[in-house]
Motif scaffolding. Structure first.
Motif, PDB file in Angstrom:
ATOM      1  N   ALA A  72      -1.375 -71.552  18.803  1.00 32.92           N
ATOM      2  CA  ALA A  72      -1.760 -70.478  17.897  1.00 32.92           C
ATOM      3  C   ALA A  72      -0.532 -69.829  17.301  1.00 32.92           C
ATOM      4  O   ALA A  72       0.382 -69.460  18.013  1.00 32.92           O
ATOM      5  N   GLY A  73      -0.523 -69.687  16.017  1.00 32.68           N
ATOM      6  CA  GLY A  73       0.546 -68.966  15.342  1.00 32.68           C
ATOM      7  C   GLY A  73       0.170 -67.513  15.214  1.00 32.68           C
ATOM      8  O   GLY A  73      -0.896 -67.094  15.632  1.00 32.68           O
ATOM      9  N   SER A  74       1.038 -66.762  14.641  1.00 31.62           N
ATOM     10  CA  SER A  74       0.743 -65.342  14.487  1.00 31.62           C
ATOM     11  C   SER A  74      -0.095 -65.151  13.246  1.00 31.62           C
ATOM     12  O   SER A  74       0.181 -65.699  12.193  1.00 31.62           O
ATOM     13  N   GLY A  75      -1.147 -64.384  13.385  1.00 33.10           N
ATOM     14  CA  GLY A  75      -2.026 -64.166  12.246  1.00 33.10           C
ATOM     15  C   GLY A  75      -1.447 -63.171  11.282  1.00 33.10           C
ATOM     16  O   GLY A  75      -1.754 -63.184  10.111  1.00 33.10           O
ATOM     17  N   SER A  76      -0.651 -62.297  11.791  1.00 37.32           N
ATOM     18  CA  SER A  76      -0.160 -61.242  10.943  1.00 37.32           C
ATOM     19  C   SER A  76       1.270 -60.928  11.363  1.00 37.32           C
ATOM     20  O   SER A  76       1.509 -60.404  12.426  1.00 37.32           O
ATOM     21  N   ALA A  77       2.205 -61.290  10.578  1.00 29.81           N
ATOM     22  CA  ALA A  77       3.589 -60.939  10.845  1.00 29.81           C
ATOM     23  C   ALA A  77       4.147 -60.412   9.549  1.00 29.81           C
ATOM     24  O   ALA A  77       3.501 -60.467   8.519  1.00 29.81           O
ATOM     25  N   ALA A  78       5.349 -59.903   9.561  1.00 28.05           N
ATOM     26  CA  ALA A  78       5.766 -59.186   8.374  1.00 28.05           C
ATOM     27  C   ALA A  78       7.270 -59.086   8.290  1.00 28.05           C
ATOM     28  O   ALA A  78       7.971 -59.185   9.286  1.00 28.05           O
ATOM     29  N   PRO A  79       7.753 -58.852   7.088  1.00 29.90           N
ATOM     30  CA  PRO A  79       9.180 -58.628   6.918  1.00 29.90           C
ATOM     31  C   PRO A  79       9.525 -57.201   7.344  1.00 29.90           C
ATOM     32  O   PRO A  79       9.671 -56.316   6.523  1.00 29.90           O
ATOM     33  N   ALA A  80       9.595 -56.995   8.643  1.00 31.45           N
ATOM     34  CA  ALA A  80       9.776 -55.627   9.120  1.00 31.45           C
ATOM     35  C   ALA A  80      10.683 -55.656  10.323  1.00 31.45           C
ATOM     36  O   ALA A  80      10.684 -56.610  11.090  1.00 31.45           O
ATOM     37  N   LYS A  81      11.425 -54.596  10.493  1.00 34.65           N
ATOM     38  CA  LYS A  81      12.401 -54.601  11.569  1.00 34.65           C
ATOM     39  C   LYS A  81      12.054 -53.691  12.721  1.00 34.65           C
ATOM     40  O   LYS A  81      12.577 -53.815  13.817  1.00 34.65           O
ATOM     41  N   THR A  82      11.176 -52.760  12.508  1.00 33.44           N
ATOM     42  CA  THR A  82      10.810 -51.863  13.600  1.00 33.44           C
ATOM     43  C   THR A  82       9.319 -51.975  13.862  1.00 33.44           C
ATOM     44  O   THR A  82       8.553 -52.439  13.020  1.00 33.44           O
ATOM     45  N   VAL A  83       8.952 -51.526  15.046  1.00 31.14           N
ATOM     46  CA  VAL A  83       7.537 -51.557  15.399  1.00 31.14           C
ATOM     47  C   VAL A  83       6.729 -50.783  14.387  1.00 31.14           C
ATOM     48  O   VAL A  83       5.701 -51.218  13.893  1.00 31.14           O
ATOM     49  N   GLU A  84       7.219 -49.601  14.034  1.00 29.11           N
ATOM     50  CA  GLU A  84       6.441 -48.751  13.138  1.00 29.11           C
ATOM     51  C   GLU A  84       6.245 -49.423  11.786  1.00 29.11           C
ATOM     52  O   GLU A  84       5.152 -49.466  11.246  1.00 29.11           O
ATOM     53  N   ARG A 133       6.330 -52.543  11.128  1.00 27.64           N
ATOM     54  CA  ARG A 133       5.436 -53.686  11.218  1.00 27.64           C
ATOM     55  C   ARG A 133       3.990 -53.214  11.237  1.00 27.64           C
ATOM     56  O   ARG A 133       3.140 -53.723  10.534  1.00 27.64           O
ATOM     57  N   ALA A 134       3.745 -52.211  12.027  1.00 26.10           N
ATOM     58  CA  ALA A 134       2.376 -51.738  12.131  1.00 26.10           C
ATOM     59  C   ALA A 134       1.882 -51.173  10.809  1.00 26.10           C
ATOM     60  O   ALA A 134       0.705 -51.204  10.515  1.00 26.10           O
ATOM     61  N   SER A 135       2.784 -50.681   9.986  1.00 23.62           N
ATOM     62  CA  SER A 135       2.365 -49.998   8.775  1.00 23.62           C
ATOM     63  C   SER A 135       2.236 -50.929   7.582  1.00 23.62           C
ATOM     64  O   SER A 135       1.348 -50.791   6.774  1.00 23.62           O
ATOM     65  N   PHE A 136       3.145 -51.878   7.461  1.00 20.14           N
ATOM     66  CA  PHE A 136       3.262 -52.587   6.200  1.00 20.14           C
ATOM     67  C   PHE A 136       2.835 -54.039   6.257  1.00 20.14           C
ATOM     68  O   PHE A 136       2.770 -54.688   5.238  1.00 20.14           O
ATOM     69  N   SER A 137       2.619 -54.574   7.412  1.00 20.29           N
ATOM     70  CA  SER A 137       2.419 -56.013   7.462  1.00 20.29           C
ATOM     71  C   SER A 137       1.156 -56.423   6.714  1.00 20.29           C
ATOM     72  O   SER A 137       0.157 -55.721   6.716  1.00 20.29           O
ATOM     73  N   ARG A 138       1.246 -57.541   6.031  1.00 23.89           N
ATOM     74  CA  ARG A 138       0.073 -58.184   5.448  1.00 23.89           C
ATOM     75  C   ARG A 138      -0.016 -59.577   6.055  1.00 23.89           C
ATOM     76  O   ARG A 138       0.957 -60.078   6.633  1.00 23.89           O
ATOM     77  N   PRO A 139      -1.166 -60.228   5.961  1.00 25.18           N
ATOM     78  CA  PRO A 139      -1.315 -61.549   6.587  1.00 25.18           C
ATOM     79  C   PRO A 139      -0.201 -62.508   6.141  1.00 25.18           C
ATOM     80  O   PRO A 139       0.142 -62.559   4.954  1.00 25.18           O
ATOM     81  N   THR A 140       0.339 -63.247   7.105  1.00 28.70           N
ATOM     82  CA  THR A 140       1.439 -64.163   6.777  1.00 28.70           C
ATOM     83  C   THR A 140       1.024 -65.190   5.734  1.00 28.70           C
ATOM     84  O   THR A 140       1.842 -65.613   4.916  1.00 28.70           O
ATOM     85  N   PHE A 141      -0.259 -65.602   5.768  1.00 27.08           N
ATOM     86  CA  PHE A 141      -0.652 -66.671   4.836  1.00 27.08           C
ATOM     87  C   PHE A 141      -0.588 -66.210   3.376  1.00 27.08           C
ATOM     88  O   PHE A 141      -0.692 -67.022   2.477  1.00 27.08           O
ATOM     89  N   LEU A 142      -0.445 -64.885   3.137  1.00 21.15           N
ATOM     90  CA  LEU A 142      -0.271 -64.419   1.766  1.00 21.15           C
ATOM     91  C   LEU A 142       1.136 -64.734   1.254  1.00 21.15           C
ATOM     92  O   LEU A 142       1.363 -64.763   0.036  1.00 21.15           O
ATOM     93  N   GLN A 143       2.078 -64.963   2.185  1.00 19.26           N
ATOM     94  CA  GLN A 143       3.456 -65.319   1.829  1.00 19.26           C
ATOM     95  C   GLN A 143       4.030 -64.367   0.794  1.00 19.26           C
ATOM     96  O   GLN A 143       4.571 -64.796  -0.234  1.00 19.26           O
ATOM     97  N   LEU A 144       3.899 -63.093   1.049  1.00 22.56           N
ATOM     98  CA  LEU A 144       4.320 -62.098   0.074  1.00 22.56           C
ATOM     99  C   LEU A 144       5.839 -61.968   0.040  1.00 22.56           C
ATOM    100  O   LEU A 144       6.485 -61.853   1.084  1.00 22.56           O
ATOM    101  N   SER A 145       6.392 -61.975  -1.144  1.00 23.28           N
ATOM    102  CA  SER A 145       7.810 -61.644  -1.338  1.00 23.28           C
ATOM    103  C   SER A 145       7.930 -60.126  -1.261  1.00 23.28           C
ATOM    104  O   SER A 145       6.926 -59.409  -1.300  1.00 23.28           O
ATOM    105  N   PRO A 146       9.143 -59.599  -1.148  1.00 21.24           N
ATOM    106  CA  PRO A 146       9.278 -58.141  -1.156  1.00 21.24           C
ATOM    107  C   PRO A 146       8.617 -57.514  -2.389  1.00 21.24           C
ATOM    108  O   PRO A 146       7.960 -56.478  -2.288  1.00 21.24           O
TER     109      PRO A 146
END
Lengths: 505, 505
Positions: free
Chosen positions: B50-62, B64-77
């Motif tokens: 299983a891969g991660s369903g939701s990961a994000a370009p984020a460096k802190t817990v906060e 990540r919890a606030s800004f992450s979108r689904p990885t499969f969206l492959q969002l650029s900044p």
């Protein structure tokens, strides 16, 4: 109901354990003493007060509770003997010479094949007049105003562990319904929405003015809309509860033995209310289509409710039972192994490591007709059972049983019914061996053999349904034409025509 | 979810009140720390873990919890900035340049119109490989045996009172499901009925021989039959519970704020399992016909469960609430009058005399989207909410919330599906303004505009559904073509083709 209560593991004790009876309201109908029970008579036409649904040629409480059959059967002493003969199992219906039941309702019953001494089913069919207790405006009602309500009523009561509860329910439940409706007489006849609040004292000023009822709302933006229909449903629900409470109060004095399933129909102001607590069943057969009007309440269908109660109130399990379900009894040698289980939140199964307390007996066990609560009772809703205890224990089972019915509503005015459209009520003696489709086929077969305006066709249909479930004596048993076993249980059936000769519009 | 938690009356406190966390099983998956979160990537094909369903370009817990979108969206900044812009509300879908989602699943989402800072919906789509933990016979599995199982997984998580719970569920719930399935790998692939009992220790002799499992039955005449399907249902149910317990344990360390509704789909061995806890919804549109695959859990649909709990455990009401329901708030001046009410056993309404304790706030109040438990939360099942308290009180709300989903099963092999047959999942942002029938009409309209073998048609459909629920900016709001208000909530939609280009047979 056949074997609904395991006689091997259940016993009735007269000592306490159930919650203390709450004080009797002066508004509640009294249980008439046997001496004052109404004599057998045909159902009355409106306006009339509620008659007794079940009275009998009996002189003592015990005899009445044991032998009474519905008054509308008008059984002679000889007829009563035939009705209680387990060997002959003669089908009983109201005589053609008597007054017909309302709406030309058909009724038939047969006693069990010997599983209990008496026929523990009871039935009631009445036209009940409800006089308003007071007007909404608070002014005392003038008797001459004639603004009362009338409802038609049919009830089937399938007793277990004795006939007392079923007999009492057949005699009194419709009176409790009448009592609950008394406050609603004016409200139900007023097309405007029901007032949310009523004055405490008759005559209090401004109480019928609904404008003051809509006060400042701190949390709701608007008040909830409550329909007339939901008031009738609430009245029936509370009537079941008051009936059950009356049984709790009077169980010592009146020999209210055992308990009973209750399936009742109320027709009021164009709508049919079907209330079911237990494992009897009602279906409408309309133009050949089957419309279920009830569902059964058994340890299987109510598993999660029962388990949740045992989980939240473990003291009700008395250290003897576990609220977990297992697919079979665990053996002590299996301690430490992993067994399939279901918790109260689960519909699926999973494995868990068997611990010491899992060796307790499961609160719910068995399948189908053999499913049991606390290894004792196979039905989870109904009236009575206040003395029912787990075998060799003082643990009461009543806390797990609910007296509340599920009420389904059918609007009779939404469809133009033909004389072949019927509502069929039956105790489980019918449904154990007859499917809904088979009943629908019998409806079609029997009714098509009679003229549409022949009022006796519904009685013939009820008899055919009872006969079809009983079968005929053959090969040391009662057998159906397909050679399967017929029902050895008490069987009782009402057939209520929805578009027949009855004039209910 | 829009206004699901009344911010005016609810607050989050970090202090206790919830039940103590139970010790963590070594078998449970760990929440990866942000530093170790997998980088954004396209979903993997089986066999893969299983891969991660939701990961994000984020460096802190906060962050990540606030800004992450689904990885499969492959969002650029830049894409991420557009995705979180409340003014533009651009619809987001996976890029055409990336790898397609399994089965050519369509996905689209849009952020809310400003009701919360972040998009609190989360989504996950994965192919998950399950390696058996041990063989039924107890022998340690050889890795080369290759008898693992694969399941396809889709999840929508609609957060409230913060995005942490939804983000965590999107990242981990499928791993909990995998964990629960590990014991079942061999059993589910064996056509014989599941063994009722398993050995406690791998290698215990005779444990795979089911004959010894049928011991002498003291009360059951036979053992209950448990299906493979019900084992998968049980695994999903328990995975939800373990996920919820993990949130309880880690709420302080990982900033698991708020809670979330969870709607997940598992495809395993020919069957689709739809598990719902909350007010998201799933329907199948098959040959134009609508098949509901979930129901919503709200204070209205779960009123009787909530009231029963308050009745059985009055201490949970803290003397502040009454378990009775009233159609509106009672004014103190109405004491002694008679008001409509519903008890936990009733579906109808009746009048009762207002007593002092009826002036307490009702446990359940309001209607429709405004219905609330304890005046606070509008959804009654989901994950998280361990810190949720009643306003100006330490009274926890979590005991009234259930983390258990209802699981419905759809056998994909029982019907020959065409490319236009789809399973549609949506958060309440979709369903608040779109009926099932409107969704079915959009399915027909959009899919008929594409070639049946064009895999991009399901993404186009998901986008059309999200756009249709969002509307366009006009007259100081987002409006639908009929000029009604569009949804101002976060909106997320999966469209899963059941007979499309996906090769799942």
């Amino acid at each position: 109901m056949l074997n609904r209560v395991r006689s091997a593991v259940a016993h009735l004790v007269s000592s306490g354990g159930a919650p203390p009876p709450r004080p009797k309201s002066p508004d509640l109908p009294n249980a008439p003493s046997p001496q004052t029970a109404a004599p057998p008579e045909a159902p009355r036409s409106p306006p009339a007060t509620a008659g007794s649904g079940s009275a009998a040629p009996a002189k003592t409480v015990e005899a009445r509770a044991s032998f009474s059959r519905p008054t509308f059967l008008q059984l002679s002493p000889g007829g009563l003997r035939r009705a209680v003969d387990h060997a002959g199992r003669a089908v009983q219906s109201p005589p053609d010479t008597g007054r017909r039941l309302p709406w030309s309702t058909g009724y038939a019953e047969v006693i069990n094949a010997g599983k209990s001494r008496h026929n523990e089913d009871q039935a009631c069919c009445e036209v009940v007049y409800v006089e308003g207790r007071r007007s909404v405006s608070g002014a005392p009602r003038e008797p001459s105003q004639g603004q009362g309500l009338c409802f038609y009523y049919w009830g089937l009561f399938d007793g277990h562990a004795g006939g007392g509860a079923a007999e009492m329910a057949a005699r009194l439940l419709h009176r409790h319904i009448r009592e609950q409706l008394k406050d609603l007489v004016e409200i139900l006849q007023d097309p405007s929405p029901p007032p949310l609040c009523l004055p405490s004292t008759p005559g209090a000023p401004g109480s019928s003015d609904s404008s003051h009822l809509v006060g400042p709302q701190s949390c709701w933006s608007s008040q909830k809309e409550v329909t007339h229909e939901s008031l009738v449903v609430g009245a029936i629900e509370n009537a079941f509860q008051f009936m059950d409470e009356q049984m709790a109060r009077e169980r010592r004095g009146h020999q209210v033995e055992g308990g009973c399933c209750a399936l009742v129909v109320v027709y009021l102001l164009g709508k049919v209310y079907v209330a079911n607590a237990g494992d009897s069943r009602a279906i409408i057969v309309r133009n050949g289509e089957i419309i279920p009007m009830s569902r059964e309440f058994t340890p299987e269908t109510e598993r999660q409710r029962l388990q949740l109660l045992g989980f939240l109130k473990p003291e009700l399990l008395g250290g003897e039972f576990t609220h977990l379900e297992f697919p079979r009894r665990i053996q002590p040698k299996e301690l430490g192994q992993r067994m399939l289980y279901r918790d109260q939140n689960m519909t699926g199964w999973a494995y868990k490591k068997i611990e010491l307390e899992d060796l307790r007996f499961p609160l719910v066990c068995g399948e189908g007709k053999k499913a049991r609560v606390m290894a004792t009772i196979g039905v989870t809703r109904g009236l009575g059972d206040h003395n029912l205890k787990v075998c060799s224990s003082t643990l009461p089972i009543k806390p797990f049983l609910s007296c509340f019915p599920e009420v389904r509503v059918y609007d009779l005015t939404q469809y133009e019914h033909c004389p072949d459209d019927v509502l069929v009520l039956g105790t489980d003696g019918l449904w154990d061996v007859t499917s809904d489709c088979e009943v629908a086929a019998t409806v079609d077969r029997v009714l098509s053999a009679y003229e549409p305006n022949d009022p006796s066709r519904y009685k013939a249909l009820a008899q055919a349904l009872v006969l079809g479930a009983r079968g005929t004596p053959r090969d040391r048993g009662w057998r159906l034409p397909n050679n399967k076993l017929g029902s050895g249980d008490d069987i009782s059936v009402f057939v209520i025509p929805l578009g027949g000769p009855g004039s209910y519009s």
